[in-house]
Design an enzyme around this catalytic site. Structure first.
Site, short mmCIF file in Angstrom:
data_model
loop_
_atom_site.label_atom_id
_atom_site.label_comp_id
_atom_site.label_asym_id
_atom_site.label_seq_id
_atom_site.Cartn_x
_atom_site.Cartn_y
_atom_site.Cartn_z
N THR A 181 0.70 -1.54 -0.12
CA THR A 181 -0.12 0.29 0.06
C THR A 181 0.56 1.47 0.02
O THR A 181 1.94 1.06 0.47
CB THR A 181 -1.09 -0.18 1.43
OG1 THR A 181 -1.89 -1.22 1.17
CG2 THR A 181 -1.79 1.49 1.67
N ARG A 209 -14.52 -6.92 0.72
CA ARG A 209 -13.75 -6.50 1.71
C ARG A 209 -12.98 -5.02 1.96
O ARG A 209 -12.36 -4.55 0.53
CB ARG A 209 -12.46 -7.15 2.44
CG ARG A 209 -11.73 -6.76 3.12
CD ARG A 209 -10.40 -6.56 3.26
NE ARG A 209 -9.66 -6.00 4.20
CZ ARG A 209 -8.89 -5.59 3.79
NH1 ARG A 209 -8.14 -5.17 3.41
NH2 ARG A 209 -7.57 -5.39 5.50
N VAL A 210 -13.12 -4.02 2.85
CA VAL A 210 -12.49 -2.66 2.69
C VAL A 210 -11.60 -2.38 3.78
O VAL A 210 -12.23 -3.03 4.62
CB VAL A 210 -13.38 -1.77 3.16
CG1 VAL A 210 -12.70 -0.31 3.06
CG2 VAL A 210 -14.53 -1.78 1.60
N ASP A 212 -8.48 -0.19 6.03
CA ASP A 212 -8.11 0.99 6.76
C ASP A 212 -7.79 2.27 6.11
O ASP A 212 -8.70 3.50 6.06
CB ASP A 212 -7.47 1.03 7.46
CG ASP A 212 -5.72 0.66 7.98
OD1 ASP A 212 -5.94 0.50 6.40
OD2 ASP A 212 -4.84 0.71 7.57
N THR A 232 -0.15 1.67 6.95
CA THR A 232 -0.27 0.77 5.83
C THR A 232 0.01 -0.73 6.58
O THR A 232 0.12 -0.11 8.10
CB THR A 232 0.70 1.03 5.19
OG1 THR A 232 0.97 -0.16 4.36
CG2 THR A 232 2.60 1.15 5.93
N GLY A 233 -0.95 -1.62 6.64
CA GLY A 233 -0.13 -2.61 7.35
C GLY A 233 -2.10 -3.41 7.29
O GLY A 233 -2.36 -3.56 6.45
N THR A 234 -1.99 -4.36 8.41
CA THR A 234 -3.20 -5.50 9.23
C THR A 234 -4.37 -4.45 8.60
O THR A 234 -4.76 -3.89 10.15
CB THR A 234 -3.27 -5.87 10.08
OG1 THR A 234 -1.69 -6.57 10.36
CG2 THR A 234 -4.01 -6.95 10.05
N GLY A 235 -5.21 -3.66 7.85
CA GLY A 235 -6.00 -3.15 7.98
C GLY A 235 -7.29 -2.84 9.33
O GLY A 235 -7.77 -1.68 9.57
N1 ASP Z 1 -3.74 -1.15 5.14
C1 ASP Z 1 -4.08 -2.15 3.84
C2 ASP Z 1 -5.59 -2.85 4.09
O1 ASP Z 1 -6.42 -3.47 5.02
C3 ASP Z 1 -3.46 -3.54 3.29
C4 ASP Z 1 -1.73 -3.02 3.12
O2 ASP Z 1 -1.59 -1.22 3.95
O3 ASP Z 1 -0.84 -3.01 2.69
O4 ASP Z 1 -6.29 -2.63 2.75
#
Ligand code: ASP
Length: 311
Positions: A181, A209-210, A212, A232-235
């Site tokens: 991301t 799915r949506v 963050d 960024t990461g586990t939304g």
């Molecule tokens: N945060 C993003 C999401 O959950 C994914 C990511 O940042 O890798 O959609």
């Protein structure tokens, strides 16, 4: 017990125009080849140059953010625009959000044909009285003058291979976010701040799915009283922690520095089983890049003639 998050601070950019970029953070299922990391750093460098060209010419933070996001969305290295993560159906569903320090906000989720989703977010901000659109109609996108392409344009062989690998695993690999991301935060010469984030979500995610990223206050946030933030990461965990707003609240009401606030939010995300990174630019002071100790992150920052990139 989770390790303390890792925090980097820009040095020498306490005032004046400043741009900070991330190209995603999270645990990597496989180590990336050096060649890929070089491509990521080169792309971040091009995005920094594009954003700084706007800021150096006296342009607004929002325009710098959009210019830099464009470069990142067009580069297939990252999980945004072309090269984005694929849903379980092998399609691309894109999210983007833009928030200015004055509260102006525009976001889209689940767009499948917008070449640069940040342009659609900008149109929502500038052309409507609303904040978030889910998959706006083609005629609406045409009216906004937003460029559209076929969904195939976004799909790369690398993402198809990744999807097939994940789908062969018992858990669908869902504990590993689709790394990459992108996010940009900027401060212009007037001191105005802005944040933008663009993503394809998580590889092998359920259609619809949506995460963050397109949610103001979760993955993207800016408030002129404090900071502009992109996550960024586990939304799911960033939404549950209201991560972007929480950085702002910690700075405003708890009197924490942006670096402390970012570290505490990342620790809270990890306590919920997530991981990732946060970038932030305050209205006054140095920019911050933070990541969980277990996560890798692509990032960079620029001010004056200084360019720093890392992957
Ligand atoms: N945060 C993003 C999401 O959950 C994914 C990511 O940042 O890798 O959609």
């Amino acid at each position: 017990m989770a390790e303390e998050p890792v925090i980097y601070t820009t040095e020498g950019a306490a005032t004046g125009p400043l741009l900070v970029i991330h190209g995603g953070a999270g645990k990597r299922r496989h180590p990336y080849p050096e060649e890929r990391d070089e491509q990521a750093r080169a792309a971040i460098r091009r995005a920094l140059d594009a954003g700084m060209a706007v800021l150096d010419a006296g342009g607004a933070a929002v325009d710098a953010v959009v210019a830099a996001v464009h470069v990142m969305e067009d580069d297939p290295t990252f999980n945004a625009g072309r090269g984005a993560a694929l849903t379980s159906e092998g399609r691309v569903e894109l999210d983007a959000c833009l928030v200015r320090g004055d509260g102006s906000t525009g976001a889209v989720t689940g767009v499948t044909t917008v070449r640069n989703p940040i342009d659609a977010a900008r149109a929502v901000m500038d052309e409507t009285r609303h904040v978030l659109f889910a998959d706006p109609r083609k005629a609406q996108l045409d009216e906004w003058g937003v460029e559209q392409v076929e969904n195939d344009y976004f799909v790369t062989q690398r993402r198809l291979d990744q999807l097939h690998e994940l789908q062969s695993l018992p858990d669908g690999g869902y504990d590993r976010p689709g790394h990459g991301t992108i996010g940009v935060v900027a401060r212009d010469a007037t001191g105005a701040i802005c944040a933008g984030t663009s993503t394809g979500g998580v590889s092998n995610q359920m259609p619809g799915r949506v995460g963050d990223s397109p949610i103001c206050g979760a993955g993207t946030y800016a408030n002129q009283a404090t900071v502009a933030v992109s996550c960024t990461g586990t939304g799911e965990t960033f939404i549950r922690e209201v991560a972007g707003y929480q950085v702002h609240a910690r700075v405003l009401w708890a009197g924490q520095t942006p670096g402390e606030a970012v570290a505490r939010v990342l620790a809270a995300v990890e306590d919920r089983g997530g991981d990732g990174g946060i970038i932030c630019v305050p209205a006054h002071g140095e920019g911050v890049v933070g990541r969980n100790a277990c996560a890798q992150m692509d990032w960079g920052y620029a001010f004056g003639d200084t360019r720093v990139t890392h992957s």
